[in-house]
Design an enzyme around this catalytic site. Structure first.
Site, short mmCIF file in Angstrom:
data_model
loop_
_atom_site.label_atom_id
_atom_site.label_comp_id
_atom_site.label_asym_id
_atom_site.label_seq_id
_atom_site.Cartn_x
_atom_site.Cartn_y
_atom_site.Cartn_z
N HIS A 99 -16.95 -31.62 36.89
CA HIS A 99 -17.43 -32.55 35.86
C HIS A 99 -17.33 -33.98 36.38
O HIS A 99 -16.49 -34.28 37.23
CB HIS A 99 -16.63 -32.40 34.55
CG HIS A 99 -15.15 -32.50 34.74
ND1 HIS A 99 -14.38 -31.45 35.21
CD2 HIS A 99 -14.30 -33.53 34.55
CE1 HIS A 99 -13.12 -31.83 35.29
NE2 HIS A 99 -13.05 -33.10 34.90
N HIS A 101 -16.75 -37.84 35.11
CA HIS A 101 -16.35 -38.73 34.03
C HIS A 101 -17.24 -39.97 34.06
O HIS A 101 -17.37 -40.62 35.11
CB HIS A 101 -14.91 -39.23 34.24
CG HIS A 101 -13.86 -38.16 34.19
ND1 HIS A 101 -13.10 -37.92 33.07
CD2 HIS A 101 -13.43 -37.28 35.13
CE1 HIS A 101 -12.24 -36.94 33.32
NE2 HIS A 101 -12.41 -36.53 34.57
P1 AMP Z 1 -9.95 -33.83 34.97
O1 AMP Z 1 -8.52 -34.28 34.87
O2 AMP Z 1 -10.79 -34.67 35.88
O3 AMP Z 1 -10.04 -32.35 35.26
O4 AMP Z 1 -10.56 -34.08 33.53
C1 AMP Z 1 -10.59 -33.11 32.53
C2 AMP Z 1 -10.92 -33.82 31.25
O5 AMP Z 1 -11.38 -32.86 30.31
C3 AMP Z 1 -9.75 -34.55 30.60
O6 AMP Z 1 -10.06 -35.94 30.50
C4 AMP Z 1 -9.62 -33.88 29.23
O7 AMP Z 1 -9.30 -34.80 28.22
C5 AMP Z 1 -10.99 -33.27 29.03
N1 AMP Z 1 -11.03 -32.08 28.17
C6 AMP Z 1 -10.26 -30.97 28.28
N2 AMP Z 1 -10.61 -30.08 27.34
C7 AMP Z 1 -11.65 -30.63 26.63
C8 AMP Z 1 -12.45 -30.20 25.54
N3 AMP Z 1 -12.26 -29.01 24.95
N4 AMP Z 1 -13.41 -31.04 25.08
C9 AMP Z 1 -13.60 -32.24 25.66
N5 AMP Z 1 -12.88 -32.70 26.71
C10 AMP Z 1 -11.91 -31.92 27.18
#
Ligand code: AMP
Length: 136
Positions: A99, A101
């Site tokens: 993903h 950001h």
């Molecule tokens: P990373 O640390 O780069 O893997 O980012 C994962 C991101 O996904 C974090 O910022 C979380 O807040 C976000 N996240 C996890 N679960 C969900 C969800 N169900 N809906 C939206 N965002 C999520």
């Protein structure tokens, strides 16, 4: 990937605050946003991170990230954007489904996303550049 939370969102099994969708990509608000409007852009298909995502999909996702960034500027009044993708747990990746950001920034928003500089000599810089070049 049965247990992957982003696969579940892509399949519609878990709700999300959807911002954009097409056949390949999905974008929705991060539930723990670093800033107002923090959006995640991801492929519907499961790839662990940027390094294992096929090039055509990767390029499409960055086009979507550009659309999101433009909308954050025009609709939310963002005055800057941080685009970040983590690769691996040591980088802070917590969801192992690729993903991007897209984090809108606002003047004096107080968000700290700094990259503290390390001291490094010219010899090491030359060796590092050489090592990376050999892997391309
Ligand atoms: P990373 O640390 O780069 O893997 O980012 C994962 C991101 O996904 C974090 O910022 C979380 O807040 C976000 N996240 C996890 N679960 C969900 C969800 N169900 N809906 C939206 N965002 C999520």
């Amino acid at each position: 990937m049965d247990s992957c939370v982003f696969c579940k969102i892509a399949r519609g099994e878990i709700p999300c605050y959807k911002v954009y969708e097409d056949d390949i990509a999905l974008a929705f608000l991060d539930i723990n946003p670093a800033n107002k409007g923090h959006t995640l852009v991801l492929p519907k298909e499961h790839f662990r991170d940027m390094t294992t995502c096929p090039k055509d999909i990767l390029s499409h996702l960055f086009s979507v990230a550009q659309l999101i960034a433009q909308a954050q500027i025009s609709q939310l009044g963002a005055t800057g954007i941080n685009v970040i993708t983590n690769v691996g747990a040591s980088s802070g990746q917590s969801v192992m489904h690729f993903h991007i950001h897209v984090i809108p920034r606002y003047d004096n928003d107080g968000l700290e996303l700094s990259l503290p500089p390390q001291k490094i000599g010219e010899h090491d810089l030359l060796l590092l550049a050489d090592s990376i070049r050999k892997g391309i």
